[in-house]
Write a protein that holds these residues in place. Structure first.
Motif, PDB file in Angstrom:
ATOM      1  N   VAL A   8      54.170  41.592  23.149  1.00  0.00           N
ATOM      2  CA  VAL A   8      52.991  42.019  23.897  1.00  0.00           C
ATOM      3  C   VAL A   8      52.039  40.839  24.044  1.00  0.00           C
ATOM      4  O   VAL A   8      51.683  40.206  23.046  1.00  0.00           O
ATOM      5  N   PRO A   9      51.608  40.521  25.254  1.00  0.00           N
ATOM      6  CA  PRO A   9      50.652  39.424  25.429  1.00  0.00           C
ATOM      7  C   PRO A   9      49.336  39.703  24.710  1.00  0.00           C
ATOM      8  O   PRO A   9      49.022  40.847  24.360  1.00  0.00           O
ATOM      9  N   GLU A  10      48.550  38.655  24.516  1.00  0.00           N
ATOM     10  CA  GLU A  10      47.216  38.828  23.956  1.00  0.00           C
ATOM     11  C   GLU A  10      46.361  39.659  24.911  1.00  0.00           C
ATOM     12  O   GLU A  10      46.580  39.670  26.126  1.00  0.00           O
ATOM     13  N   MET A  11      45.371  40.358  24.353  1.00  0.00           N
ATOM     14  CA  MET A  11      44.547  41.247  25.160  1.00  0.00           C
ATOM     15  C   MET A  11      43.843  40.502  26.293  1.00  0.00           C
ATOM     16  O   MET A  11      43.677  41.041  27.400  1.00  0.00           O
ATOM     17  N   GLU A  12      43.458  39.271  26.050  1.00  0.00           N
ATOM     18  CA  GLU A  12      42.800  38.497  27.103  1.00  0.00           C
ATOM     19  C   GLU A  12      43.688  38.385  28.341  1.00  0.00           C
ATOM     20  O   GLU A  12      43.215  38.493  29.482  1.00  0.00           O
ATOM     21  N   GLU A  13      44.981  38.182  28.117  1.00  0.00           N
ATOM     22  CA  GLU A  13      45.907  38.099  29.245  1.00  0.00           C
ATOM     23  C   GLU A  13      46.122  39.461  29.891  1.00  0.00           C
ATOM     24  O   GLU A  13      46.208  39.579  31.124  1.00  0.00           O
ATOM     25  N   LEU A  15      44.073  41.739  30.276  1.00  0.00           N
ATOM     26  CA  LEU A  15      42.892  42.144  31.036  1.00  0.00           C
ATOM     27  C   LEU A  15      42.607  41.228  32.219  1.00  0.00           C
ATOM     28  O   LEU A  15      41.551  41.318  32.842  1.00  0.00           O
ATOM     29  N   ARG A  16      43.562  40.353  32.533  1.00  0.00           N
ATOM     30  CA  ARG A  16      43.443  39.526  33.735  1.00  0.00           C
ATOM     31  C   ARG A  16      44.102  40.231  34.915  1.00  0.00           C
ATOM     32  O   ARG A  16      45.083  40.964  34.746  1.00  0.00           O
ATOM     33  N   PRO A  17      43.615  39.974  36.126  1.00  0.00           N
ATOM     34  CA  PRO A  17      44.252  40.585  37.299  1.00  0.00           C
ATOM     35  C   PRO A  17      45.626  39.991  37.562  1.00  0.00           C
ATOM     36  O   PRO A  17      45.893  38.826  37.250  1.00  0.00           O
ATOM     37  N   ASP A 325      28.102  39.915  53.700  1.00  0.00           N
ATOM     38  CA  ASP A 325      26.877  39.616  52.950  1.00  0.00           C
ATOM     39  C   ASP A 325      26.849  40.392  51.637  1.00  0.00           C
ATOM     40  O   ASP A 325      26.446  39.862  50.592  1.00  0.00           O
ATOM     41  N   ILE A 326      27.268  41.656  51.690  1.00  0.00           N
ATOM     42  CA  ILE A 326      27.339  42.448  50.457  1.00  0.00           C
ATOM     43  C   ILE A 326      28.322  41.806  49.490  1.00  0.00           C
ATOM     44  O   ILE A 326      28.030  41.630  48.299  1.00  0.00           O
ATOM     45  N   ALA A 327      29.490  41.444  49.999  1.00  0.00           N
ATOM     46  CA  ALA A 327      30.516  40.835  49.143  1.00  0.00           C
ATOM     47  C   ALA A 327      30.004  39.543  48.511  1.00  0.00           C
ATOM     48  O   ALA A 327      30.234  39.286  47.319  1.00  0.00           O
ATOM     49  N   ASP A 328      29.294  38.738  49.275  1.00  0.00           N
ATOM     50  CA  ASP A 328      28.769  37.476  48.734  1.00  0.00           C
ATOM     51  C   ASP A 328      27.775  37.732  47.606  1.00  0.00           C
ATOM     52  O   ASP A 328      27.781  37.028  46.583  1.00  0.00           O
ATOM     53  N   ARG A 329      26.911  38.735  47.774  1.00  0.00           N
ATOM     54  CA  ARG A 329      25.937  39.041  46.715  1.00  0.00           C
ATOM     55  C   ARG A 329      26.641  39.509  45.446  1.00  0.00           C
ATOM     56  O   ARG A 329      26.258  39.130  44.329  1.00  0.00           O
ATOM     57  N   TRP A 330      27.656  40.333  45.618  1.00  0.00           N
ATOM     58  CA  TRP A 330      28.394  40.828  44.456  1.00  0.00           C
ATOM     59  C   TRP A 330      29.168  39.700  43.770  1.00  0.00           C
ATOM     60  O   TRP A 330      29.217  39.636  42.542  1.00  0.00           O
ATOM     61  N   ARG A 331      29.759  38.818  44.547  1.00  0.00           N
ATOM     62  CA  ARG A 331      30.484  37.689  43.946  1.00  0.00           C
ATOM     63  C   ARG A 331      29.529  36.798  43.159  1.00  0.00           C
ATOM     64  O   ARG A 331      29.849  36.339  42.057  1.00  0.00           O
ATOM     65  N   GLU A 332      28.362  36.561  43.726  1.00  0.00           N
ATOM     66  CA  GLU A 332      27.383  35.709  43.048  1.00  0.00           C
ATOM     67  C   GLU A 332      26.935  36.340  41.735  1.00  0.00           C
ATOM     68  O   GLU A 332      26.792  35.655  40.714  1.00  0.00           O
ATOM     69  N   PHE A 333      26.733  37.648  41.743  1.00  0.00           N
ATOM     70  CA  PHE A 333      26.233  38.326  40.550  1.00  0.00           C
ATOM     71  C   PHE A 333      27.314  38.463  39.476  1.00  0.00           C
ATOM     72  O   PHE A 333      27.057  38.235  38.291  1.00  0.00           O
ATOM     73  N   LEU A 334      28.528  38.824  39.871  1.00  0.00           N
ATOM     74  CA  LEU A 334      29.582  39.143  38.906  1.00  0.00           C
ATOM     75  C   LEU A 334      30.416  37.935  38.495  1.00  0.00           C
ATOM     76  O   LEU A 334      31.051  37.962  37.437  1.00  0.00           O
ATOM     77  N   GLY A 335      30.445  36.907  39.312  1.00  0.00           N
ATOM     78  CA  GLY A 335      31.247  35.735  38.975  1.00  0.00           C
ATOM     79  C   GLY A 335      32.704  36.100  38.766  1.00  0.00           C
ATOM     80  O   GLY A 335      33.309  36.811  39.576  1.00  0.00           O
ATOM     81  N   ASP A 336      33.263  35.632  37.634  1.00  0.00           N
ATOM     82  CA  ASP A 336      34.675  35.917  37.363  1.00  0.00           C
ATOM     83  C   ASP A 336      34.871  37.263  36.667  1.00  0.00           C
ATOM     84  O   ASP A 336      35.960  37.567  36.188  1.00  0.00           O
ATOM     85  N   GLY A 337      33.822  38.091  36.644  1.00  0.00           N
ATOM     86  CA  GLY A 337      33.933  39.416  36.037  1.00  0.00           C
ATOM     87  C   GLY A 337      34.585  40.451  36.928  1.00  0.00           C
ATOM     88  O   GLY A 337      34.845  41.574  36.489  1.00  0.00           O
ATOM     89  N   HIS A 396      43.020  46.023  38.680  1.00  0.00           N
ATOM     90  CA  HIS A 396      44.292  45.367  38.963  1.00  0.00           C
ATOM     91  C   HIS A 396      44.759  44.486  37.813  1.00  0.00           C
ATOM     92  O   HIS A 396      45.474  43.506  38.025  1.00  0.00           O
ATOM     93  N   THR A 397      44.360  44.822  36.589  1.00  0.00           N
ATOM     94  CA  THR A 397      44.809  44.037  35.447  1.00  0.00           C
ATOM     95  C   THR A 397      46.212  44.465  35.023  1.00  0.00           C
ATOM     96  O   THR A 397      46.686  45.555  35.354  1.00  0.00           O
ATOM     97  N   MET A 398      46.849  43.606  34.252  1.00  0.00           N
ATOM     98  CA  MET A 398      48.195  43.896  33.763  1.00  0.00           C
ATOM     99  C   MET A 398      48.218  45.192  32.954  1.00  0.00           C
ATOM    100  O   MET A 398      49.144  46.003  33.070  1.00  0.00           O
ATOM    101  N   LEU A 399      47.190  45.411  32.142  1.00  0.00           N
ATOM    102  CA  LEU A 399      47.147  46.588  31.283  1.00  0.00           C
ATOM    103  C   LEU A 399      47.072  47.878  32.093  1.00  0.00           C
ATOM    104  O   LEU A 399      47.607  48.914  31.683  1.00  0.00           O
TER     105      LEU A 399
END
Length: 410
Positions: A8-13, A15-17, A325-337, A396-399
Motif C-alpha cells: 500500500v502506498p504512503e497516505m500522501e501518495e 491523496l494525490r490526484p 475569472d472564477i477559476a482563476d480566483r479559486w486557483r489563487e486561493f487554493l493553490g495545490d490544495g 480524483h485521488t487514488m484513494l
C-alpha cells in the motif's frame, strides 16, 4: 505501509490526484480506464454469461471480458460494496479472511477505476448503464436542474428531472432482460423502487429482504438459474460517513461484510462466478482543512450556486460572470490544495466521458476537485452534519478513484 499481500502506498501518495480515466474499448493506451473501469464490468459480465451486450461506451464487450479475465459461466453474481475502495480494503485486510484470500491472487491485486466524480450517484449510473456521467446526466450528488435552474439532490431526486427523463441510457440489466436473460437484484426493500434504482439500475427482478443474511442467501438462490445476479451492500459507506472509515465501528462493519461475502461464496452453486467491486473509496476529512465558501469572499464572488459535494464542488456562475475569472480566483486561493477546471476544460479532458449536449448545463461552470484531505463546504445550504462528515469522497485521488475488481469462481 503494507496491507497483508498488497503493498500500500504512503497516505500522501494515496491523496494525490490520478490521471483522468479514459472511457471505451479504444482507451487501453491510456494510463487508466478502458476495460479496467467500472463502466466495463456489466458489459464484461454479460459477455461472460454468454450474452454480449454492447453499450454506448463499450461497443465491444468481449474486449472488456477478455481484459478483465472473466471466465465463461452460466451464472454470475456481481456484488457492489458502497464505499469500499481498493486501498481502503487493502489497508484493512487483516480483518477480512475471505477478501484476504482473494487479494492473495495476483489477478485481484489490480485496482480498476471508478468514474469522476467518485460518488455514488455518478458511479451507480456508470455501472448500471456501462456508460459514463456525460451520457447518463448524473454528474454529482447535487447538480443544476436545467429545466428549473434549481439545485437538485440526486440520491432522492429532490427538485430533479424525473429519473427516466434524466437518465435515458438503457441499463445493461434492461438489455439482458429484453433478450430473455434472467436478471435479479437482491437488496433492501426501500431501494426496490427508489429514484436512484429507477434511473441507474432498472430492469431486474428485485428481491427485498431486511436482514443482510437473507439478502445474501436470496442472491445465492437466484444464482442457481443461468443469468446475472446483483447484490448491493451499503454499510461500509454509511458507517464511513457517520463514524469515519478508519474507526472501530467501520472495522466491525467491514468484518461483517467479509462474513456476508464468505457466506455468499459457500452458498452459490459450484461454477458460479462472483465479482466484487465498489463505487468509490473514502478519505478521512481534516477539520483544519475545511473551507466554508459562504464566509470566504474570494471563493463566493461571482458564484450563484454551489453543487457537487465537499470533495468535488461544481460552481455555477452568476449571469455575466466569466467562469475563467472564477477559476482563476479559486486557483489563487487554493493553490495545490485542489484541481480547478472550467467546464470546457473538463469536457476537453474527457472527465465525464462523452457528453450529450443536454447534459452540459447540468455540469458546473467551474469544477473543483480536492487534493489531500481538503473539504469545501457551503454553510448557506448544507447542514452542520453534512459539513462535518468524518469520511468523504468525490475527488480524483487514488484513494477515492481506485476500486476493487475481485474475481472468484465457486
Amino acid at each position: 505501509m503494507n496491507g497483508m499481500s498488497v503493498d500500500v502506498p504512503e497516505m500522501e501518495e494515496l491523496l494525490r490526484p490520478v490521471p483522468v480515466a479514459r472511457y471505451g474499448d479504444d482507451a487501453d493506451g491510456a494510463a487508466r480506464g478502458g476495460a479496467l473501469h467500472l463502466s466495463s464490468l456489466l458489459p464484461a459480465l454479460a459477455c461472460a454469461i454468454g450474452h454480449p451486450t454492447p453499450t454506448a461506451v463499450h461497443r465491444d464487450p468481449d474486449e472488456a471480458h477478455r481484459k478483465l479475465g472473466l471466465p465463461e459461466v452460466e451464472s454470475a453474481v456481481v456484488v457492489l460494496i458502497d464505499g469500499l475502495g481498493y486501498w481502503n480494503l487493502a489497508m484493512r485486510l487483516g480483518h477480512a479472511p475471505y477478501l484476504r484470500s482473494l487479494m492473495n491472487e495476483p489477478a485481484n491485486q489490480r485496482p480498476i477505476s471508478t468514474c469522476a466524480p467518485s460518488t455514488t450517484v455518478a458511479a451507480m449510473s456508470t455501472f448500471g448503464t456501462g456508460t459514463c456521467p456525460g451520457l447518463t446526466g448524473m454528474t454529482g450528488y447535487t447538480q443544476r436542474n436545467p429545466e428549473t435552474g434549481e439545485l437538485a439532490q440526486m440520491i432522492q431526486f429532490r427538485q430533479a428531472i424525473a429519473p427516466r427523463d434524466l437518465q435515458r441510457q438503457p441499463t445493461v440489466f434492461e438489455l439482458l432482460r429484453d433478450r430473455g436473460v434472467r436478471v435479479t437484484s437482491s437488496g433492501l426493500p426501500k431501494f426496490a423502487a427508489s429514484p436512484l434504482t429507477e434511473a441507474a439500475l432498472r430492469g431486474t427482478d428485485y428481491i427485498s429482504n431486511v436482514a443482510p443474511r437473507d439478502r445474501v442467501l436470496a442472491a445465492a438462490d437466484a444464482a442457481r438459474a443461468p443469468g446475472l445476479t446483483y447484490l448491493y451492500i451499503r454499510d461500509a459507506d454509511k458507517i464511513g460517513h457517520t463514524y469515519g472509515w478508519d474507526s472501530d465501528k467501520w472495522i466491525g462493519t467491514f468484518e461483517r461484510i467479509d462474513a456476508q461475502l464468505a457466506l455468499l461464496r459457500r452458498s452459490v452453486p459450484k461454477g458460479t462466478l462472483i465479482v466484487i467491486t465498489a463505487d468509490h473509496g473514502m478519505v478521512s476529512s481534516d477539520p483544519q482543512r475545511r473551507i466554508d465558501i459562504a464566509v470566504t469572499p474570494q471563493l463566493a464572488r461571482g458564484v450563484a450556486m454551489v453543487g457537487g459535494e465537499p470533495r468535488s464542488v461544481m460552481l455555477y456562475a452568476q449571469e455575466g460572470e466569466d467562469p475563467e475569472d472564477i477559476a482563476d480566483r479559486w486557483r489563487e486561493f487554493l493553490g495545490d490544495g485542489a484541481q480547478v477546471r472550467t467546464r470546457a476544460q473538463a469536457l476537453a479532458e474527457g472527465l465525464f466521458g462523452p457528453v450529450e449536449p443536454r447534459v452540459e448545463p447540468m455540469i458546473g461552470d467551474v469544477l473543483v476537485s480536492a487534493v489531500g484531505s481538503l473539504t469545501l463546504v457551503d454553510s448557506r445550504t448544507q447542514t452542520a452534519q453534512a459539513m462535518q462528515l468524518p469520511s468523504v469522497h468525490g475527488a480524483h485521488t487514488m484513494l477515492e478513484m481506485d476500486i476493487p475488481c475481485l474475481i472468484d469462481l465457486a
